[in-house]
Design a protein around this motif. Sequence first.
Motif, PDB file in Angstrom:
ATOM      1  N   ARG A 102       7.251  49.909  26.014  1.00 38.24           N
ATOM      2  CA  ARG A 102       8.466  49.108  25.877  1.00 38.24           C
ATOM      3  C   ARG A 102       9.505  49.839  25.034  1.00 38.24           C
ATOM      4  O   ARG A 102       9.182  50.672  24.205  1.00 38.24           O
ATOM      5  N   GLY A 103      10.764  49.480  25.227  1.00 41.85           N
ATOM      6  CA  GLY A 103      11.847  50.109  24.481  1.00 41.85           C
ATOM      7  C   GLY A 103      12.009  51.554  24.892  1.00 41.85           C
ATOM      8  O   GLY A 103      11.907  51.896  26.060  1.00 41.85           O
ATOM      9  N   GLY A 491      10.937  35.209  29.990  1.00 43.19           N
ATOM     10  CA  GLY A 491       9.920  35.847  30.807  1.00 43.19           C
ATOM     11  C   GLY A 491       8.965  34.853  31.411  1.00 43.19           C
ATOM     12  O   GLY A 491       9.114  33.627  31.254  1.00 43.19           O
ATOM     13  N   LEU A 492       7.974  35.366  32.110  1.00 44.52           N
ATOM     14  CA  LEU A 492       6.942  34.517  32.721  1.00 44.52           C
ATOM     15  C   LEU A 492       5.586  35.176  32.549  1.00 44.52           C
ATOM     16  O   LEU A 492       5.462  36.394  32.435  1.00 44.52           O
ATOM     17  N   LYS A 560      10.592  44.442  31.340  1.00 45.63           N
ATOM     18  CA  LYS A 560       9.207  44.891  31.483  1.00 45.63           C
ATOM     19  C   LYS A 560       8.480  44.057  32.526  1.00 45.63           C
ATOM     20  O   LYS A 560       8.620  42.836  32.569  1.00 45.63           O
ATOM     21  N   LEU A 561       7.706  44.744  33.365  1.00 44.01           N
ATOM     22  CA  LEU A 561       6.813  44.092  34.314  1.00 44.01           C
ATOM     23  C   LEU A 561       5.430  44.683  34.105  1.00 44.01           C
ATOM     24  O   LEU A 561       5.232  45.893  34.250  1.00 44.01           O
ATOM     25  N   GLY A 562       4.472  43.840  33.730  1.00 47.38           N
ATOM     26  CA  GLY A 562       3.117  44.309  33.460  1.00 47.38           C
ATOM     27  C   GLY A 562       2.089  43.610  34.323  1.00 47.38           C
ATOM     28  O   GLY A 562       2.220  42.415  34.614  1.00 47.38           O
ATOM     29  N   VAL A 563       1.069  44.355  34.744  1.00 51.57           N
ATOM     30  CA  VAL A 563      -0.005  43.820  35.576  1.00 51.57           C
ATOM     31  C   VAL A 563      -1.329  44.261  34.980  1.00 51.57           C
ATOM     32  O   VAL A 563      -1.505  45.434  34.632  1.00 51.57           O
ATOM     33  N   GLU A 578       2.352  49.028  33.735  1.00 49.22           N
ATOM     34  CA  GLU A 578       3.592  48.405  33.287  1.00 49.22           C
ATOM     35  C   GLU A 578       4.773  49.289  33.640  1.00 49.22           C
ATOM     36  O   GLU A 578       4.702  50.515  33.571  1.00 49.22           O
ATOM     37  N   TYR A 579       5.836  48.622  34.028  1.00 53.40           N
ATOM     38  CA  TYR A 579       7.111  49.273  34.315  1.00 53.40           C
ATOM     39  C   TYR A 579       8.114  48.783  33.283  1.00 53.40           C
ATOM     40  O   TYR A 579       8.249  47.571  33.050  1.00 53.40           O
ATOM     41  N   VAL A 580       8.814  49.715  32.634  1.00 48.20           N
ATOM     42  CA  VAL A 580       9.752  49.358  31.573  1.00 48.20           C
ATOM     43  C   VAL A 580      11.074  50.075  31.812  1.00 48.20           C
ATOM     44  O   VAL A 580      11.097  51.278  32.115  1.00 48.20           O
TER      45      VAL A 580
END
Length: 899
Positions: A102-103, A491-492, A560-563, A578-580
């Motif tokens: 992140r960041g 977010g969710l 951020k998208l995390g799986v 994760e995509y940031v």
Amino acid sequence: MPRTVVRKRFAALALSSTALAALAIPHGAMAQETPAADEPPAGTESEVVGNVIVVTAAPRRGEVIGDIPPETELDAADIASYGASSVEDLLTAISPQTGSARGRGSGGRPIILLNGQRISGFRELRDLPPEAIERVQVFPEELALRYGYRPDQRVVNFILRENFASFVGEVEHGRSTQGGFNASEIEATLTRIGQNGRLNIDVEYEPGSALFESERGIVQSRIDEPGFVDNGEFRTLIGETDSFEVNASYNRQLGGTTSATLSGEVSRTDTTSRLGLPGTSLTIPASSPFARVAGDETIYRYLPAVGGTLNRFSDSLDAEAGLSVNGQFDEWRWSLTGNYSRSESDTATDRSDLSTLVTRIAAGDPSLDPFARDLGLGLGFTVDRSHSVSQNADANATIAGSPLAMPAGPVTVSATSGFEWRAIDSEAERSGVISVADLSRERLFARANVDIPIASRSNLVLGFLGDLSINGNIGYADLSDFGGLVEYGYGLNWEPLDGLSILASVIGEEAAPSVQQLGDPLIVTPNVSVFDFTTGQSVLIDRTTGGNPNLAAEERRDFKLGVNYRFGDNPEVRLSGEYVRNRSENVTASFPLLTPEIEAAFPDRVTRDAFGNLLAVDARPVTFSEVRSERIRYGINLSGRIGSDDDEEEGGWRGRRGGGGEGRGRRGRGQGASDAPSSDETPASAGTPSPDGEAQPEGAAPQGEQANRGEGPPRGEGRRGGGRSPMGFMRGGRGGGGGGRWQLSLYHTYRLDETVLIRPGVPELNLLDGSVTSGSSPTARHSVELEGGMFLGGIGFRLSGEYSGAARIDGSGLPGSSDLFFDDIVTFNLRAFFSFDSRPGIVEDIPFLAGSRLALRVDNIFGGVQRITDQNGDVPLAYQPGFVDPRGRYVELSFRKRF
């Protein structure tokens, strides 16, 4: 008596005092009474429905707020398999799993919780022995919101054992296999954990030797013309250090669910660095009686006679204190934390003024032989001094709970507010000119978060969606020197299938530069070796560091998208990705590496002579107009047991790791750990050894007899993990039976975009395509982290590795300039350890070795050093291997004993 000797004696006295304190405190002073075998586990409720007794288990002790599942959970056996000596070592070992993309990839230490509660600072548990930890849980950044933090770092929750007592002593000594450098550490730790509180005291003393350039064969960029001196014998790559530290924390249950923790730390570090001999260029005119050529001649001379080596002496004294109070009423948790810290540092740097000497020789003064060995005799040094005092204080209040219930579950809210004060007073003296900085900042802030459940399988609300919740947060801070700053986020959290979780979030914030970045004292360091891209030469320059009062406030926005997907049991497999994406404006940064692009953007920071030779760089912080980054980080975690289920039961595994689902993560009777103290909590001298080597209380029957007579929980049920010490791998020899653990983590970071716009009108820098802003190396597109190991029969191995891909730095393209090429590099570190308790025969012959562990650590096993070359394939002098990695392969042997 020399000050260093006094400190060393004081360190030894403090270690001895801690040992006596450990013996003076009764071992069971904080012990918890053992409940009767037929009592229900603590924290459960029961009711009679017809002829059936229904028992409802309470949440596991130490659980966090909300329903976000942990990405990783380690039980005591897993923790033992790392062979760490402290919580800090353990956190370092699991860093691939706690890192965040992140960041702008700032990384750093994650947010730390203790038993699901906030702490005043990491010092509260930093030096606790790993044997005192029951479980470790790693959570995604979104959990930070529920504790009043910003969601830009992962959260690690340490859950302590309910009863624990130990005194640990450890000695370490390490050396570089290339010679020249060694370091040692002596540490003693006292720990007591019981029903009503805990106590931890840690004392450390660490001396480290100096490493000189001559011990790494550094080729000097400037050679003394007459050949009298090798300056590498007077310049250190690593300064001599001497540090001493005392850290303590005390926790007490105040009644009900309220507890308070008081912690404090004092440390002192002294460093001595050698900056080489004073040197200068001398022009010898043809009219000089010492002229060797027909025309003017220029030579470079080092002048030992001026006063010997230029030195820098740095002393720092740091002190911290903190108080945290945590409690609960109804369904609401609250915490109050306060901290104060003070850091005082003094620096004295030698400097020579040779301008008069240079002028006289240039004028052909017949009384000055430019080739004389004693040239400059009697000139001496002047001393530049700096003194700074930094002070920080803060107070925070946080409350979290569920004010209402919705069909899909309870709504969770949290709110935090607080006050921070930062101040720095500094004074620097150079050439008789004194500069003073006196800066302070007051910050009032408030932050609120809400988490709303939308769908729930268990509550039969939109179950086809799985478990789904949304969250939002907003915060405001008022800074005395920057005005109002806003932060927000939303977010969710979605779990469409068991074991599969998806998190998406957006955060935005405004942030001010730190007080240190604004007001650190001005320090000029002479003879700093750098590579000048404009001329393609390695040169020695004066480098200025300190604060910059003209920095601006930053605006940042992250997506951020995390799986995460977890499946399997033995082995257990967890996949994560994760995509940031980050966009920031007015970013405060350290002064970049001086490439032609940077010099064009900051021409006032660079000093050159009339011939274009680089003389000095002002490296104080700067502000970038815009920074953009985009990256993907993904990895796999594998772990499993070694041995059959029978081995596991007999060996005393403490349950399988899990996220708290049915049949997972159970300890002993029901959920939660047994209240019965383990045999590990009684000194060996207080009882007789059991047949397997573990100590038993006086008058106690062997565990097998207890189980048969019903006087205690049967093996594998009541006591943690089958009637053995939770840390039986470290005590009693049971680790030598069947069963063990193995684990492997592998993460890959792929950077899609890393660009910097210094200011409008200046070409944008592409950090993945030849540009650079920080440090002395470019940004690689690919990097990999590896960490894994196994533990069986009292023997453990841990292997960690890092890979960084190839990259380059572009020169100016002008004649004489050069590009630099950085080869890809992979390094591995190994740690092997052996528990003497796994070999009862050795312990019987040498009782002192009971509770002991011997460890061998090898950093950079293969001695890999990144190769850096210019466009001609040559290694620039400023990038010699000794500069890139001065320590090289490092071997350390340590002995640790629990008393």
